[in-house]
Design a protein around this motif. Structure first.
Motif: not given
Length: 339
Positions: A74-100
């Motif tokens: 439906e969206l071509g390679i541009i749409g696929v790239f944007l979809f996986f870019f969003i997923l990458y941005q979501v999963f790349k963070s390993n932020k830890v909350f020591p007190s929470q």
């Protein structure tokens, strides 16, 4: 457990790959897969590319059974790239909350749930199942909300009040629109029932009234145009059915068009639409039956006889009285050499 179902998915993916090959950059357009896929499948079989087993397992498809391939189609390679870019941005963070610690556990669970949906997406269509679709975005928001991306918006109480007015107005407009749509769907259902019982005049009257609200719904246009065709109003039917082709694909749409074109004497277009319906889902009996009847009417026994024999030799997936009637008629035609 169900080899035909599994192989049916492979066929869908093969044809989806062909769609991607033809539209690699921008795709065929958002939400166009359900509209375009069956046409590509018909073209695939029309070119003689499909083997007999593929013809047997082909079906009326409106979902890709693989969200990644469907997004690519439906969206071509541009749409696929944007979809996986969003997923990458979501999963790349390993932020830890020591007190929470509760927050850490929540994010881990959210990511695990997201992964489950993404794995499911390889063989099904979770983004077209509303509860899963809502949860997908909820999980994205939950994970994103615990990353280092934030901003403050400080508005005065007066501005809040000013902003409330358009929100209330918009809500009223949307709710009213949804209520009208709900009523139109109820009327549509009533019109279909009337059409099934042969009350075409009353059915047409209902469809005409709700047409402005449902004119972008391809299935509604098929019902409306099909009713007009059955009522003998073939020119009006063709207008609506041609409009439906831009929003919906189904063998019944093309058989209805074939019937209407045949009734007004446009033989070339009638044959083309019957053939398209046959190639769309090759194991279906009714489109081939109509094509045999068309060739019989045209005196084309050389084309009608092989199709009639093919219908007689074909084994139906699910036995039914309609298929039995078709086969009996084909037996008579072959036996009496009327074609």
């Amino acid at each position: 457990l169900k080899p035909d179902s599994a192989n049916g998915r492979f066929l869908i993916w093969k044809i989806s790959a062909g769609i991607i090959e033809e539209n690699p950059i921008f795709g065929i357009g958002l939400n166009r897969f359900a509209t375009e896929y069956n046409n590509y499948q018909a073209d695939y079989f029309a070119k003689g590319q499909g083997v007999d087993y593929e013809k047997k397992i082909a079906s009326n498809v409106n979902r890709g059974h693989n969200e990644y391939l469907e997004i690519f189609a439906e969206l071509g390679i541009i749409g696929v790239f944007l979809f996986f870019f969003i997923l990458y941005q979501v999963f790349k963070s390993n932020k830890v909350f020591p007190s929470q610690n509760i927050n850490n556990n929540l994010i881990v669970l959210a990511k695990a749930s997201l992964i489950a949906i993404l794995v499911f997406s390889f063989t099904s269509f979770p983004f077209h199942i509303l509860p899963i679709y809502i949860n997908f975005f909820f999980l994205l928001g939950l994970i994103s909300g615990h990353q280092n991306i934030s901003f403050d918006l400080d508005l005065s109480r007066r501005l809040y009040k000013i902003a409330t007015a358009p929100v209330i107005i918009l809500t009223i407009v949307v709710v009213n629109s949804l209520l009208n749509q709900y009523r139109s769907y109820q009327s549509w259902n009533e019109g279909v029932k009337l059409s099934y019982t042969g009350n075409y005049f009353f059915s047409e009257s209902i469809f005409s009234e709700i047409y402005p609200l449902l004119r972008n719904n391809g299935e509604f246009l098929l019902n409306y145009g099909g009713t007009l065709s059955l009522a003998g109003k073939h020119k009006e039917a063709i207008t609506l059915l041609q409009e439906a082709k831009n929003k919906f694909t189904d063998p019944n749409l093309y058989t209805a068009l074939g019937n209407s074109y045949l009734s007004i004497g446009d033989l070339e277009r009638a044959e083309a639409h019957y053939l398209h319906a046959v190639n769309m889902i090759p194991h279906k009996f009714y489109p081939k039956y109509l094509l045999v009847k068309y060739y019989e009417k045209m005196g084309r026994g050389d084309k009608a006889l092989p199709l009639a024999i093919e219908i007689l030799e074909k084994k139906e997936k699910v036995p039914s009285p309609a298929v039995e009637e078709i086969k009996n008629e084909m037996k008579k035609l072959v036996k009496n050499n009327k074609i």
